[in-house]
Design a protein around this motif. Structure first.
Motif, PDB file in Angstrom:
ATOM      1  N   LEU A   1       0.824  -1.207   0.000  1.00 27.12           N
ATOM      2  CA  LEU A   1       0.000   0.000   0.000  1.00 27.12           C
ATOM      3  C   LEU A   1       0.858   1.257   0.000  1.00 27.12           C
ATOM      4  CD1 LEU A   1      -2.748   1.431   0.244  1.00 27.12           C
ATOM      5  CD2 LEU A   1      -2.565   1.167   2.729  1.00 27.12           C
ATOM      6  N   PHE A   2       1.980   1.224   0.711  1.00 26.68           N
ATOM      7  CA  PHE A   2       2.791   2.425   0.863  1.00 26.68           C
ATOM      8  C   PHE A   2       4.072   2.374   0.039  1.00 26.68           C
ATOM      9  CE2 PHE A   2       0.134   2.334   4.647  1.00 26.68           C
ATOM     10  CZ  PHE A   2      -0.347   3.634   4.655  1.00 26.68           C
TER      11      PHE A   2
ATOM     12  N   LEU B   1      -8.421   0.220  -0.094  1.00 31.60           N
ATOM     13  CA  LEU B   1      -7.356   1.094   0.389  1.00 31.60           C
ATOM     14  C   LEU B   1      -6.533   1.649  -0.766  1.00 31.60           C
ATOM     15  CD1 LEU B   1      -6.111  -0.835   3.547  1.00 31.60           C
ATOM     16  CD2 LEU B   1      -7.569   1.189   3.449  1.00 31.60           C
TER      17      LEU B   1
ATOM     18  N   ARG C   1      -5.833   5.599  -1.373  1.00 29.07           N
ATOM     19  CA  ARG C   1      -4.533   6.243  -1.601  1.00 29.07           C
ATOM     20  C   ARG C   1      -4.546   7.058  -2.892  1.00 29.07           C
ATOM     21  NH1 ARG C   1       1.490   3.613  -2.600  1.00 29.07           N
ATOM     22  NH2 ARG C   1       2.301   5.456  -3.645  1.00 29.07           N
TER      23      ARG C   1
ATOM     24  N   ALA D   1      -6.580  10.170  -2.382  1.00 23.65           N
ATOM     25  CA  ALA D   1      -5.860  11.100  -1.511  1.00 23.65           C
ATOM     26  C   ALA D   1      -4.767  11.831  -2.281  1.00 23.65           C
ATOM     27  CB  ALA D   1      -5.274  10.347  -0.315  1.00 23.65           C
ATOM     28  N   GLU D   2      -4.061  11.101  -3.124  1.00 22.97           N
ATOM     29  CA  GLU D   2      -3.029  11.749  -3.942  1.00 22.97           C
ATOM     30  C   GLU D   2      -3.650  12.742  -4.905  1.00 22.97           C
ATOM     31  OE1 GLU D   2      -1.003   8.534  -5.759  1.00 22.97           O
ATOM     32  OE2 GLU D   2       0.180   8.011  -3.978  1.00 22.97           O
TER      33      GLU D   2
ATOM     34  N   THR E   1      -2.591  13.257   2.303  1.00 20.33           N
ATOM     35  CA  THR E   1      -1.636  12.201   2.635  1.00 20.33           C
ATOM     36  C   THR E   1      -2.307  11.122   3.472  1.00 20.33           C
ATOM     37  OG1 THR E   1       0.175  13.817   2.660  1.00 20.33           O
ATOM     38  CG2 THR E   1       0.602  11.674   3.686  1.00 20.33           C
ATOM     39  N   LEU E   2      -2.138   9.877   3.060  1.00 17.53           N
ATOM     40  CA  LEU E   2      -2.659   8.731   3.806  1.00 17.53           C
ATOM     41  C   LEU E   2      -1.538   8.151   4.655  1.00 17.53           C
ATOM     42  CD1 LEU E   2      -4.905   6.624   4.367  1.00 17.53           C
ATOM     43  CD2 LEU E   2      -4.017   5.333   2.415  1.00 17.53           C
ATOM     44  N   GLU E   3      -1.768   8.029   5.970  1.00 17.10           N
ATOM     45  CA  GLU E   3      -0.763   7.502   6.889  1.00 17.10           C
ATOM     46  C   GLU E   3      -1.354   6.351   7.695  1.00 17.10           C
ATOM     47  OE1 GLU E   3       0.441  10.707   9.360  1.00 17.10           O
ATOM     48  OE2 GLU E   3       1.493  11.800   7.758  1.00 17.10           O
TER      49      GLU E   3
ATOM     50  N   ILE F   1      -5.671  10.625   7.682  1.00 14.92           N
ATOM     51  CA  ILE F   1      -5.604  11.362   6.429  1.00 14.92           C
ATOM     52  C   ILE F   1      -5.289  12.822   6.770  1.00 14.92           C
ATOM     53  CG2 ILE F   1      -6.866  12.105   4.393  1.00 14.92           C
ATOM     54  CD1 ILE F   1      -8.591   9.602   4.692  1.00 14.92           C
TER      55      ILE F   1
END
Length: 436
Positions: A378-379, A401, A405, A408-409, A414-416, A429
């Motif tokens: 995912l990251f 998810l 992401r 969000a982009e 930003t997704l954390e 977020i």
């Protein structure tokens, strides 16, 4: 562009340079060792032969009765008749086991000694030859060889680097060309005018791959356009049917609420479809940004989820901690929150907590946590770097998810991942343009 993990790896040029350096150095060391060994052996052989020839000469003098002891700076010759004591001899002639041939060194003086028995007249013949000058010459030769070896090692270092750079120069050129290719409808091709057939074949094969990839992308674009048209048609029909039902004016209050829900859901589906199609095409989409309450949007979304899925009712707890209105595209935000909340609800049977603060959204569940492989995927810095097997596993487990992401982009948020263990998972977020 290469990522950090690839930039930390050793290059082919460095490996090739190291290999060439080791080969040249090993060859030089073996050659110098062999030269030194053969020089020492040749000197020793010559000395022994010369000293043995002298011993034979003096034996002839003994047999002829003309022998006289000899002592010069270079050679010393003595004869000990049988039965006499060795005490009168120099210490290096005493206690030798005859026949004897060896050298000794003392106080910087090196001597080659030979001792043998003589039949006529009976006794023992001793010869000692001073080889100090020759040994010093050999030491000088060894130092010269060591200097030559050092120069050869230094030359090997520069030769290996230059040779490696020359050999991998076409590979660097090809690598640079491949890295400079940007994904597009018509991608740049690599040059295939290499002197080495292997690099030319690699460039031609990669160009063929790009052609196939462009064809695949064009087919996907055509499919997305077709899917977009096919999806819009039933939504338009549903919207038109809702308008017709309302124009009849014979709806009860309960039916009117149902019609309103259908209309709201249809509009939401249309917005979500436009967003997903834009993401699938990787195209820019004109955002319909406006100022709205994030808490109100989340509250309406939770109500819709509970009405559409009775199993979700009462499981979502929403808290608003001094949040402000945000300026963004509501359809993108709705799609992001829906997927994040639905993912949390699907992976736990307990409740889900949503906290909206100034500049951030926190979604927490109490399930078994996100698997490690999915967290890593995912990251990843570039989702396109996922392998086929990884994509399959990711899609089957937490595909929502991935949408979160990407959206969000798109929003510039930003997704954390705050926490993910056996006590649950928490996502945050960070809102990039929070506030008015």
């Amino acid at each position: 562009m290469p990522n950090e993990s690839s930039s930390s790896k050793k290059s082919v040029a460095s490996r090739l340079a190291r290999t060439i350096f080791i080969l040249i150095s090993a060859t030089t060391a073996i050659a110098m060792f062999a030269v030194d060994f053969f020089i020492d052996d040749a000197d020793d052989t010559i000395l022994n032969l010369e000293l043995r020839a002298d011993a034979a000469f003096f034996e002839e003098q003994l047999a002829a009765g003309t022998f006289r002891p000899l002592e010069t700076p270079r050679l010393e010759v003595l004869f000990l008749p049988a039965g006499e004591s060795e005490s009168g001899l120099p210490y290096y002639f005493q206690g030798l086991s005859l026949p004897y041939a060896d050298e000794f060194e003392e106080n910087g003086v090196t001597k080659q000694v030979i001792a043998r028995k003589v039949e006529k007249p009976a006794g023992q013949l001793y010869l000692a030859q001073d080889t100090t000058i020759l040994e010093s010459r050999q030491g000088l030769i060894q130092w010269i060889l060591l200097g030559i070896t050092s120069v050869m090692f230094l030359a090997a270092f520069f030769i290996s680097r230059a040779s490696a750079n020359y050999i991998v120069r076409p590979l660097k050129r090809l690598t640079h060309e491949i890295q400079s290719i940007e994904p597009s409808k018509n991608m740049q091709r690599c040059h295939s005018d290499y002197d080495d057939s292997e690099f030319a074949h690699i460039a031609e094969s990669f160009n063929l791959f790009l052609s196939e990839l462009e064809s695949h992308i064009e087919r996907e674009r055509s499919f997305v356009k077709l899917a977009s048209h096919e999806l819009r048609t039933p939504l338009a029909v549903i919207s038109g049917a809702v308008e017709v039902l309302e124009q009849r004016g014979d709806l009860s209050g309960a039916n009117q609420k149902t019609i309103d829900r259908i209309r709201t859901t249809t509009h939401a589906m249309k917005d979500d479809m436009e967003v997903l199609l834009a993401l699938a095409r990787s195209e820019d989409r004109e955002e319909s940004n406006q100022l709205f309450s994030l808490y109100r949007l989340a509250r309406e979304l939770i109500v819709d989820l509970e009405q559409s899925t009775p199993a979700y009712r009462g499981r979502v707890k929403l808290e608003d901690e001094d949040s402000e209105a945000i300026f963004a595209d509501p359809s993108l935000v709705r799609l992001l929150l829906r997927n994040l909340i639905q993912n949390a609800l699907r992976h736990t049977r307990s409740g889900v907590e949503i906290t909206i603060r100034k500049g951030e959204i926190v979604v927490r569940d109490f399930g078994s946590g996100l698997p490690l492989e999915n967290r890593e995927q995912l990251f990843k810095p570039d989702i396109r770097s996922l392998g086929d097997n990884q994509k399959g596993n990711f899609k089957n487990s937490t595909f929502g998810l991935l949408i979160v992401r990407l959206v969000a982009e798109r929003l510039g948020w930003t997704l954390e991942l705050i926490r993910s263990n056996n006590e649950g998972t928490s996502f945050r977020i960070v809102i990039g343009n929070a506030g008015t």
